[in-house]
Design a protein around this motif. Structure first.
Motif, PDB file in Angstrom:
ATOM      1  N   GLY A  71     -56.177  27.425  -5.190  1.00 55.94           N
ATOM      2  CA  GLY A  71     -57.626  28.007  -4.929  1.00 55.94           C
ATOM      3  C   GLY A  71     -57.442  29.091  -6.470  1.00 55.94           C
ATOM      4  O   GLY A  71     -57.391  29.559  -7.128  1.00 55.94           O
ATOM      5  N   PHE A  72     -58.002  30.137  -5.489  1.00 52.39           N
ATOM      6  CA  PHE A  72     -57.884  31.900  -6.007  1.00 52.39           C
ATOM      7  C   PHE A  72     -57.228  33.119  -5.235  1.00 52.39           C
ATOM      8  O   PHE A  72     -57.621  33.383  -4.585  1.00 52.39           O
ATOM      9  CB  PHE A  72     -59.752  32.382  -6.161  1.00 52.39           C
ATOM     10  CG  PHE A  72     -60.573  31.402  -6.736  1.00 52.39           C
ATOM     11  CD1 PHE A  72     -60.854  31.286  -8.401  1.00 52.39           C
ATOM     12  CD2 PHE A  72     -61.151  29.976  -6.674  1.00 52.39           C
ATOM     13  CE1 PHE A  72     -61.170  31.302  -9.196  1.00 52.39           C
ATOM     14  CE2 PHE A  72     -61.484  29.017  -7.160  1.00 52.39           C
ATOM     15  CZ  PHE A  72     -61.937  29.054  -8.274  1.00 52.39           C
ATOM     16  N   VAL A  73     -56.619  33.406  -6.326  1.00 54.52           N
ATOM     17  CA  VAL A  73     -56.309  35.548  -6.197  1.00 54.52           C
ATOM     18  C   VAL A  73     -57.167  36.101  -5.961  1.00 54.52           C
ATOM     19  O   VAL A  73     -57.621  36.362  -6.903  1.00 54.52           O
ATOM     20  CB  VAL A  73     -55.339  35.649  -6.505  1.00 54.52           C
ATOM     21  CG1 VAL A  73     -54.919  36.637  -6.107  1.00 54.52           C
ATOM     22  CG2 VAL A  73     -53.531  34.346  -6.254  1.00 54.52           C
ATOM     23  N   VAL A  74     -57.803  36.659  -5.448  1.00 46.82           N
ATOM     24  CA  VAL A  74     -58.163  38.088  -4.702  1.00 46.82           C
ATOM     25  C   VAL A  74     -57.426  38.975  -4.197  1.00 46.82           C
ATOM     26  O   VAL A  74     -57.821  39.151  -3.589  1.00 46.82           O
ATOM     27  CB  VAL A  74     -60.511  37.987  -4.396  1.00 46.82           C
ATOM     28  CG1 VAL A  74     -61.047  38.463  -4.662  1.00 46.82           C
ATOM     29  CG2 VAL A  74     -60.634  36.198  -5.118  1.00 46.82           C
ATOM     30  N   GLY A  75     -57.347  40.080  -5.407  1.00 47.90           N
ATOM     31  CA  GLY A  75     -56.862  41.186  -4.911  1.00 47.90           C
ATOM     32  C   GLY A  75     -55.470  40.667  -4.089  1.00 47.90           C
ATOM     33  O   GLY A  75     -54.689  40.402  -4.508  1.00 47.90           O
ATOM     34  N   ASN A  76     -55.489  40.644  -2.600  1.00 42.89           N
ATOM     35  CA  ASN A  76     -53.985  40.450  -1.640  1.00 42.89           C
ATOM     36  C   ASN A  76     -54.308  39.629  -0.714  1.00 42.89           C
ATOM     37  O   ASN A  76     -53.610  39.139   0.116  1.00 42.89           O
ATOM     38  CB  ASN A  76     -53.991  41.956  -0.729  1.00 42.89           C
ATOM     39  CG  ASN A  76     -54.687  42.278   0.391  1.00 42.89           C
ATOM     40  OD1 ASN A  76     -56.119  41.562  -0.407  1.00 42.89           O
ATOM     41  ND2 ASN A  76     -54.324  43.239   0.986  1.00 42.89           N
ATOM     42  N   SER A  77     -55.600  38.795  -1.660  1.00 43.99           N
ATOM     43  CA  SER A  77     -56.557  37.648  -0.866  1.00 43.99           C
ATOM     44  C   SER A  77     -55.977  36.382  -1.237  1.00 43.99           C
ATOM     45  O   SER A  77     -55.865  36.510  -2.608  1.00 43.99           O
ATOM     46  CB  SER A  77     -57.320  37.722  -0.413  1.00 43.99           C
ATOM     47  OG  SER A  77     -57.641  39.090   0.752  1.00 43.99           O
ATOM     48  N   PHE A  78     -55.357  35.439  -0.556  1.00 43.32           N
ATOM     49  CA  PHE A  78     -55.748  33.720  -1.205  1.00 43.32           C
ATOM     50  C   PHE A  78     -57.185  32.837  -0.988  1.00 43.32           C
ATOM     51  O   PHE A  78     -56.988  32.135   0.543  1.00 43.32           O
ATOM     52  CB  PHE A  78     -54.912  32.854  -1.361  1.00 43.32           C
ATOM     53  CG  PHE A  78     -54.714  32.211  -1.642  1.00 43.32           C
ATOM     54  CD1 PHE A  78     -53.859  31.625  -3.330  1.00 43.32           C
ATOM     55  CD2 PHE A  78     -54.692  30.555  -1.068  1.00 43.32           C
ATOM     56  CE1 PHE A  78     -54.563  30.188  -3.747  1.00 43.32           C
ATOM     57  CE2 PHE A  78     -54.804  29.472  -1.976  1.00 43.32           C
ATOM     58  CZ  PHE A  78     -54.543  29.766  -3.443  1.00 43.32           C
ATOM     59  N   LEU A  79     -57.921  32.456  -1.452  1.00 39.47           N
ATOM     60  CA  LEU A  79     -58.832  31.929  -1.367  1.00 39.47           C
ATOM     61  C   LEU A  79     -58.878  30.251  -1.455  1.00 39.47           C
ATOM     62  O   LEU A  79     -58.773  29.946  -2.385  1.00 39.47           O
ATOM     63  CB  LEU A  79     -60.149  32.629  -1.765  1.00 39.47           C
ATOM     64  CG  LEU A  79     -61.035  33.752  -1.252  1.00 39.47           C
ATOM     65  CD1 LEU A  79     -62.117  34.073  -2.143  1.00 39.47           C
ATOM     66  CD2 LEU A  79     -61.010  34.120  -0.081  1.00 39.47           C
ATOM     67  N   ALA A  80     -58.444  29.145  -0.635  1.00 40.11           N
ATOM     68  CA  ALA A  80     -58.178  27.922  -0.681  1.00 40.11           C
ATOM     69  C   ALA A  80     -59.010  27.183  -0.110  1.00 40.11           C
ATOM     70  O   ALA A  80     -59.835  27.512   0.634  1.00 40.11           O
ATOM     71  CB  ALA A  80     -56.711  27.719   0.875  1.00 40.11           C
ATOM     72  N   GLU A  81     -59.163  26.846  -1.582  1.00 37.60           N
ATOM     73  CA  GLU A  81     -60.116  25.051  -1.451  1.00 37.60           C
ATOM     74  C   GLU A  81     -59.184  24.556  -1.181  1.00 37.60           C
ATOM     75  O   GLU A  81     -59.878  23.288  -0.651  1.00 37.60           O
ATOM     76  CB  GLU A  81     -60.329  24.988  -2.934  1.00 37.60           C
ATOM     77  CG  GLU A  81     -61.184  26.247  -4.000  1.00 37.60           C
ATOM     78  CD  GLU A  81     -61.645  25.994  -5.285  1.00 37.60           C
ATOM     79  OE1 GLU A  81     -62.831  25.997  -5.840  1.00 37.60           O
ATOM     80  OE2 GLU A  81     -60.335  25.459  -6.383  1.00 37.60           O
ATOM     81  N   SER A  82     -58.627  24.050  -1.387  1.00 41.41           N
ATOM     82  CA  SER A  82     -57.247  22.945  -0.456  1.00 41.41           C
ATOM     83  C   SER A  82     -55.534  23.376  -0.181  1.00 41.41           C
ATOM     84  O   SER A  82     -55.387  24.286  -0.845  1.00 41.41           O
ATOM     85  CB  SER A  82     -57.900  21.912  -1.564  1.00 41.41           C
ATOM     86  OG  SER A  82     -56.034  21.822  -3.163  1.00 41.41           O
ATOM     87  N   ILE A  83     -55.731  22.734   0.866  1.00 42.20           N
ATOM     88  CA  ILE A  83     -53.954  22.908   1.591  1.00 42.20           C
ATOM     89  C   ILE A  83     -53.919  22.053   2.150  1.00 42.20           C
ATOM     90  O   ILE A  83     -53.921  21.056   2.807  1.00 42.20           O
ATOM     91  CB  ILE A  83     -53.897  24.409   2.722  1.00 42.20           C
ATOM     92  CG1 ILE A  83     -55.267  25.500   2.505  1.00 42.20           C
ATOM     93  CG2 ILE A  83     -53.157  24.506   3.629  1.00 42.20           C
ATOM     94  CD1 ILE A  83     -55.492  26.572   3.286  1.00 42.20           C
ATOM     95  N   LYS A  84     -52.294  21.735   1.939  1.00 46.35           N
ATOM     96  CA  LYS A  84     -51.836  20.592   1.942  1.00 46.35           C
ATOM     97  C   LYS A  84     -50.503  20.834   2.638  1.00 46.35           C
ATOM     98  O   LYS A  84     -49.930  21.540   1.391  1.00 46.35           O
ATOM     99  CB  LYS A  84     -51.873  19.442   0.553  1.00 46.35           C
ATOM    100  CG  LYS A  84     -52.489  19.019   0.049  1.00 46.35           C
ATOM    101  CD  LYS A  84     -52.839  17.811  -0.932  1.00 46.35           C
ATOM    102  CE  LYS A  84     -54.356  18.061  -1.270  1.00 46.35           C
ATOM    103  NZ  LYS A  84     -54.557  17.530  -2.475  1.00 46.35           N
ATOM    104  N   VAL A  85     -49.437  20.273   3.779  1.00 49.42           N
ATOM    105  CA  VAL A  85     -48.161  20.363   3.998  1.00 49.42           C
ATOM    106  C   VAL A  85     -47.768  19.838   2.862  1.00 49.42           C
ATOM    107  O   VAL A  85     -47.596  18.866   2.706  1.00 49.42           O
ATOM    108  CB  VAL A  85     -48.081  19.754   5.699  1.00 49.42           C
ATOM    109  CG1 VAL A  85     -46.735  19.992   6.323  1.00 49.42           C
ATOM    110  CG2 VAL A  85     -49.630  20.712   6.732  1.00 49.42           C
ATOM    111  N   VAL A  86     -46.329  20.610   2.607  1.00 47.28           N
ATOM    112  CA  VAL A  86     -45.658  19.609   1.954  1.00 47.28           C
ATOM    113  C   VAL A  86     -44.038  20.340   2.623  1.00 47.28           C
ATOM    114  O   VAL A  86     -43.605  20.772   3.795  1.00 47.28           O
ATOM    115  CB  VAL A  86     -45.535  20.455   1.062  1.00 47.28           C
ATOM    116  CG1 VAL A  86     -46.816  20.269  -0.076  1.00 47.28           C
ATOM    117  CG2 VAL A  86     -45.178  21.627   1.287  1.00 47.28           C
ATOM    118  N   ASN A  87     -42.704  19.231   2.564  1.00 50.32           N
ATOM    119  CA  ASN A  87     -41.740  19.179   3.040  1.00 50.32           C
ATOM    120  C   ASN A  87     -40.786  19.089   2.088  1.00 50.32           C
ATOM    121  O   ASN A  87     -41.129  19.056   1.559  1.00 50.32           O
ATOM    122  CB  ASN A  87     -41.607  17.729   4.041  1.00 50.32           C
ATOM    123  CG  ASN A  87     -42.446  17.598   5.022  1.00 50.32           C
ATOM    124  OD1 ASN A  87     -43.076  18.599   5.485  1.00 50.32           O
ATOM    125  ND2 ASN A  87     -42.857  16.397   5.751  1.00 50.32           N
TER     126      ASN A  87
END
Length: 87
Positions: A71-87
């Protein structure tokens, strides 16, 4: 005055961290509990690029889990385009 956090979006792929919940905007009228991605280097407010700014129920399924995001970091935020759980 210059801030080290730019408001210009910066594309990030493979950001890894744990999704945690915490206070955001403490002491202000907009104070609330929010979700963050905690990486080894920083803690960023976590939002889905296409999700609501507040109360995104879809993000709750990632709470407490290790994730990998694009995704994108904007200031102190992360705007996620995709999120996947990892182990």
């Amino acid at each position: 005055m210059s801030d080290n956090k730019s408001s210009s979006p910066k594309k990030i792929t493979g950001l890894c961290g744990q999704v945690v919940q915490g206070d955001y905007g403490k002491g202000s009228k907009s104070a609330h509990q929010a979700l963050f991605i905690q990486t080894a280097a920083e803690r960023l407010l976590l939002r889905r690029k296409t999700g609501p700014a507040l109360g995104d129920e879809e993000l709750l399924k990632f709470l407490g889990k290790q994730v990998k995001c694009d995704g994108f970091v904007v200031g102190n935020s992360f705007l996620a385009e995709s999120i996947k759980v990892v182990n």
